[in-house]
Write an enzyme that holds these catalytic residues in place. Structure first.
Site, short mmCIF file in Angstrom:
data_model
loop_
_atom_site.label_atom_id
_atom_site.label_comp_id
_atom_site.label_asym_id
_atom_site.label_seq_id
_atom_site.Cartn_x
_atom_site.Cartn_y
_atom_site.Cartn_z
N TYR A 177 -1.68 -0.81 10.17
CA TYR A 177 -2.02 -1.38 8.71
C TYR A 177 -0.67 -1.11 7.83
CZ TYR A 177 -3.78 -1.38 3.47
OH TYR A 177 -3.77 -2.13 2.44
N SER A 204 0.78 -1.23 0.05
CA SER A 204 0.13 -0.23 0.14
C SER A 204 0.75 0.81 -0.30
CB SER A 204 -1.00 -0.28 1.09
OG SER A 204 -1.64 1.15 1.41
#
Length: 271
Positions: free
Chosen positions: A167, A154
């Site tokens: 995350y 990401s």
């Protein structure tokens, strides 16, 4: 159902004869990757915890004449990872390509994150990548088999995000691991790269939207959260990410390794 992919001189042949394993295959990006590789000629093992969604994926793919087999497994279990990889290689042959897309998101302020939130996020997003990547790479090196590994991470790995500490940290660790793996496997002709999506139209992104203003905030940014928007003014589709993955796996990327490719419409401002 994924979109009809644009035809190129590579379509249908670019990954012909390859055996690919894709984790997180029931998710939006994982599903798109499965189709992208299968449509380009690969035999694909689709791995996910969601056995029902996998069965539907396999059925739909086979109706399209694609070589896709479903394999339910939990990437947080070393035993299940070893078992599913052995089963895939017995059924389809030696794995040439690995794509790790399995991931979870526990969005919360840092001071509200629980031990379970943190540990489970890393168990899937980071340790899962470690388990699957090393299990596949070990087999590749033992038989002197060149191959390609792609980790879907990401752009949050390089840009701090409010309420996304676990995350972001897990994805940053996954990118760093993938690059280190690529360095050590280069001598074996095994390339390891990461694809770092930004906001992509998937159920994970939609889960972050609390009301109808969610899409606009994602596109335009939120000053109070120190978050810029997306310069290209649109969300990525799962197919956009799958195209980047397929490229890095292919021989067209034969001299690319230890690279993190951002597919985020400019949201990370080129970092």
């Amino acid at each position: 159902m994924p979109r009809a992919r644009p035809g190129t001189e590579h379509a249908g042949t670019e990954h012909a004869g390859k055996v690919a394993l894709v984790t997180g295959a029931a998710g939006g990006i994982g599903r798109a990757v499965v189709y992208a590789l299968a449509e380009a000629g690969a035999s694909v093992a689709a791995v996910d915890l969601d056995a029902v969604a996998l069965e539907e994926l396999e059925r739909t793919a086979r109706e399209k004449g694609l070589s896709v087999v479903s394999c339910s497994a939990d990437v947080t279990s070393a035993a299940q990872v070893e078992s599913v990889i052995s089963a895939v290689e017995e059924q389809l042959g030696p794995i040439d390509q690995l794509v790790s897309t399995a991931g979870i998101l526990r969005a919360a302020p840092v001071l509200s994150l629980t031990e379970e939130d943190w540990e489970q996020t890393f168990a899937v997003n980071t340790a899962g990548v470690f388990r699957v990547s090393t299990a596949v790479a070990r087999r590749m090196t033992q038989r002197g088999h060149r191959g390609s590994i792609v980790t879907v991470a990401s752009n949050a790995a390089v840009v701090p995000r409010v309420h996304m500490a676990a995350y972001s940290a897990s994805k940053a660790a996954a990118v760093a691991f993938t690059k280190n793996l690529g360095l050590e496997l280069a001598q074996h002709g095994i390339r390891c790269n990461a694809v770092c999506p930004g906001s992509t139209d998937t159920p994970m992104l939609r889960s972050l939207w609390e009301d109808e203003s969610g899409p606009a905030h994602s596109l335009d940014g939120v000053l109070s959260e120190y978050r810029v928007g997306i310069p290209l003014g649109k969300f990525a589709t799962p197919d956009d990410i799958a195209d980047a993955v397929a490229f890095l796996l292919s021989d067209r990327a034969a001299h690319i390794t230890m690279h993190d490719l951002h597919v985020d419409g400019g949201a990370a401002l080129g970092r």
